[in-house]
Design an enzyme around this catalytic site. Structure first.
Site, mmCIF file in Angstrom:
data_model
loop_
_atom_site.group_PDB
_atom_site.id
_atom_site.type_symbol
_atom_site.label_atom_id
_atom_site.label_comp_id
_atom_site.label_asym_id
_atom_site.label_seq_id
_atom_site.Cartn_x
_atom_site.Cartn_y
_atom_site.Cartn_z
ATOM 1 N N CYS A 11 0.848 -1.207 0.000
ATOM 2 C CA CYS A 11 0.000 0.000 0.000
ATOM 3 C C CYS A 11 0.877 1.247 0.000
ATOM 4 O O CYS A 11 2.069 1.195 0.298
ATOM 5 C CB CYS A 11 -0.939 0.018 1.202
ATOM 6 S SG CYS A 11 -0.136 0.384 2.773
ATOM 7 N N CYS A 14 2.237 2.094 3.525
ATOM 8 C CA CYS A 14 3.315 1.171 3.926
ATOM 9 C C CYS A 14 4.604 1.500 3.174
ATOM 10 O O CYS A 14 5.698 1.424 3.734
ATOM 11 C CB CYS A 14 2.910 -0.268 3.634
ATOM 12 S SG CYS A 14 1.297 -0.713 4.324
ATOM 13 N N ASP A 392 2.075 32.568 -27.717
ATOM 14 C CA ASP A 392 2.924 33.207 -28.719
ATOM 15 C C ASP A 392 2.148 33.123 -30.035
ATOM 16 O O ASP A 392 1.303 32.244 -30.203
ATOM 17 C CB ASP A 392 4.249 32.452 -28.819
ATOM 18 C CG ASP A 392 5.123 32.967 -29.950
ATOM 19 O OD1 ASP A 392 5.240 34.190 -30.090
ATOM 20 O OD2 ASP A 392 5.649 32.130 -30.708
#
Length: 689
Positions: A11, A14, A392
């Site tokens: 996980c 963890c 631009d």
């Protein structure tokens, strides 16, 4: 830095804790362990055996050889076959225990419930006991305490259900992240593995990593082009989707550039490699996409910090629930001890920590598939918050390629003579004139002289012609009507090309930078996607800027700007708003760097990839609106996920007030949040647009 692939990460929370342990080792301060990518980065002098020991404490391991560990460690991985088998057996024992308890014998049922608990919870229990001795309080520790407590007060049935649901929760959590990882790995797998090199006329298969610049390779129909190069021989259409996200094939002929990772559709191409694979556009893209997964957004960093304090806070609340009602309100010790155990289970922060990474990886992957290179989760998050986009003009809203927008001929030979004079010139305006005169038979000038900065003097069939701008026409008598036409073109922002003899003007062309076909639609789509202001910053003069801004539907424009003035405008626009700047990644570099988000166009050019935070690998803006919508969706999903993760836990905690919280409701609150967070995050990958 050394890089290792790590399997068995269970996980996100963890993984964070494992990284913190590795960071405590000598020289391990800079180590990073990514749950998103499953990769560990270490300094070479870190003790690798100690690192392996830390990883093994959570069932994770460094993968030396993918095939070597495929079966040996499968049981550690949340998506492994043994997990499914264990959970299935546990569920079978639980159902058998439930039926036995109802119809046969309570003590046999207890044995079956214990078997279900051990099968699905033994890994958690072992890890939890180890953590308990180290006074390390994470989800395994909390679950272990809860299971011991439940079994200690005779809640066999609920203890078994909690163990099974927690195991299922861990499996689903790993499955969700693995799905996002697999999608990313599939994207990274587009890199070719081998190349057919021509060496003294002999074909030789070599690994892509050994390919060097200037080598000649042979690419047959259906094969991937190994690296960036130039076509020496052959003609074919090439699928550049790996680079640009565009599925339409691009025709390639001699001396035309090709990109590594593109697929040759038909015929055979002989290509001279211009870059070693590591330096190719595709390699850079894949490297940046891989790195992008590992960057943490401000939201992720906050959640990780919050998770550190969340579990200890839950433990304090659990102690309060166990002690206060019996001590001060005559509550039953057994009932409130049970409620306190349920509160401990609510202390799992996994769903909360998972709320962001799956959505971020999914968003980066989806955009990369579409040829939009987002260099990190932080930039994806930023893209979803943009209020103003500054463009631009040249090469962004326009093609950066002159074309004849309009012309007036006062002599039928106007186009033919103009093109005949321009045919030997490589100037962009000369090419625009030639494109306009395509199909006409051209005449060879007898004499031709270039006048720097103004035009050309040429003699054709004994007649002297002047071709160029207004300043070039000093010796020409120009009528008032023609002068009016010249002024009209100038007011429209066009560059003039006039053809004349000393006696008369043969014709006038109005040259413009061609506006991209998609620009107007893109601007409209951006406004629909929630962008409030679209602004053009250009060094061109006022009339040209006004014409382009009006045609594409911009909210405002600023003309005649030098590069440093563009930077100042970006700073002004950024006051109170998030601003993105879009340019070509070369002359707009200062403005791109100044904006909250720099977006470059460049179809894989090095400068574009290196300069900006986001790169549109296509040579147009067409996919920008969908990228913004995707980023906004990721941001909204993360907010929803956090709300769900905390909301379900809050509801569970509130149930302790009337004493209604049970162990299985507690685990379901976390499991429900995990499943919802995972499924909602994965929807980003499967959006059509």
């Amino acid at each position: 830095m050394e890089e290792y692939k790590v399997k068995g990460l269970t996980c996100a929370n963890c993984t964070r804790e494992l990284q913190e342990e590795i960071n405590k080792l000598p020289s391990g301060q800079t180590a990073s362990l990514s749950y998103n990518t499953g990769k560990l980065k270490l300094e070479s002098n870190v003790d690798i055996e100690k690192v392996k020991k830390i990883l093994s404490s959570d069932g994770a391991y460094i993968e030396a050889d993918e095939h070597e560990h495929e079966h040996e460690h499968d049981h550690h991985h949340p998506t492994g076959v043994n997990w499914i088998l264990l959970l299935s057996l546990s569920a079978g024992f639980y159902i058998a225990g439930f039926l036995t308890d109802v119809f046969f014998n309570e003590y046999i049922a207890i044995g079956l419930f214990l078997a279900a608990t051990v099968l699905s919870g033994y890994q958690t229990f072992i890890k939890g006991l180890k953590n308990l001795f180290k006074l390390k309080f994470n989800i395994e520790t909390l679950m272990t305490i809860a299971l011991i407590g439940a079994l200690g007060i005779g809640e066999w049935k609920e203890g078994a259900l909690v163990a099974i649901l927690f195991g299922l929760n861990e499996y689903l959590e790993g499955l969700g992240m693995q799905k996002a990882r697999n999608s990313m790995e599939k994207l990274l797998a587009i890199a070719p593995k081998e190349a057919t090199v021509l060496d003294n006329g002999q074909e030789k298969i070599v690994k892509i990593s050994s390919l060097k610049a200037n080598q000649i390779v042979l690419v047959r129909s259906g094969e991937k082009i190994p690296s960036d190069g130039l076509v020496l021989e052959g003609k074919s259409s090439v699928n550049e989707a790996a680079i640009t996200g565009e599925s339409m094939p691009v025709e390639k002929d001699k001396d035309e550039p090709v990109y590594g990772g593109s697929i040759n559709n038909e015929g055979v191409l002989k290509i001279q490699i211009t870059k070693a694979y590591e330096e190719s556009s595709l390699a850079k893209i894949l490297h940046l996409v891989e790195e992008a997964q590992e960057t943490k957004t401000p939201t992720e960093l906050f959640i990780n910090k919050f998770a550190k304090y969340y579990t200890p806070l839950i433990m304090i609340i659990s102690a309060i629930v166990m002690l206060i009602p019996p001590l001060f309100f005559n509550g039953s010790w057994g009932d409130w001890f049970y409620q306190g155990l349920a509160v401990l289970i609510v202390g799992c922060p996994c769903a909360l920590v998972l709320s962001s990474p799956i959505a971020i990886v999914s968003g980066i992957t989806k955009n990369a598939r579409n040829g939009i290179l987002v260099k990190g989760g932080v930039f994806l998050e930023q893209l979803g918050k943009i209020h103003t986009i500054a463009f631009d003009k040249t090469g962004t809203l326009t093609k950066g390629q002159p074309f004849v927008e309009d012309y007036v001929e006062y002599d039928p030979k106007f186009l033919q003579i103009a093109a005949s004079i321009e045919k030997s010139s490589s100037h962009p305006i000369a090419k625009a004139v030639l494109r306009k005169a395509d199909g006409l038979s051209l005449i060879e000038p007898e004499e031709i002289t270039t006048v720097s900065g103004s035009g050309i003097v040429a003699k054709i069939d004994g007649v002297t012609y002047f071709l160029g701008n207004e300043a070039h026409m000093k010796k020409v008598q120009i009528e008032e009507e023609i002068k009016a036409q010249i002024q009209q073109y100038k007011r429209s922002g066009m560059t003039l090309v006039i053809l004349a003899t000393t006696e008369k003007v043969l014709g006038i062309m109005g040259i413009s930078d061609e506006i991209r076909e998609e620009s107007a639609d893109v601007i409209q789509a951006l406004h629909e996607a929630g962008i409030q202001k679209t602004v053009m910053l250009t060094g061109d003069h006022e009339s040209t800027a006004e014409k382009v801004a009006s045609k594409v539907g911009l909210t405002s424009y600023f003309a005649g700007l030098l590069p440093d003035e563009k930077v100042e405008k970006i700073k002004e626009l950024s006051k109170g708003n998030k601003v993105a700047m879009i340019g070509d990644g070369i002359n707009d570099a200062p403005a791109l760097a100044t904006a909250d988000l720099g977006i470059a166009m460049g179809k894989g050019t090095d400068s574009a990839i290196e300069t900006a935070d986001i790169v549109l690998m296509q040579d147009h803006l067409g996919k920008l609106p969908s990228a913004i919508k995707s980023a906004k969706k990721v941001n909204s999903i993360i907010k929803l996920n956090i709300t769900l993760a905390l909301g379900l836990k809050l509801i569970a905690l509130l149930l302790t007030i009337p004493g209604l919280l049970t162990l299985w409701i507690a685990i379901l609150s976390d499991m429900g949040a995990t499943i919802l967070v995972t499924l909602i995050s994965l929807t980003v990958l499967y959006e059509r647009k």
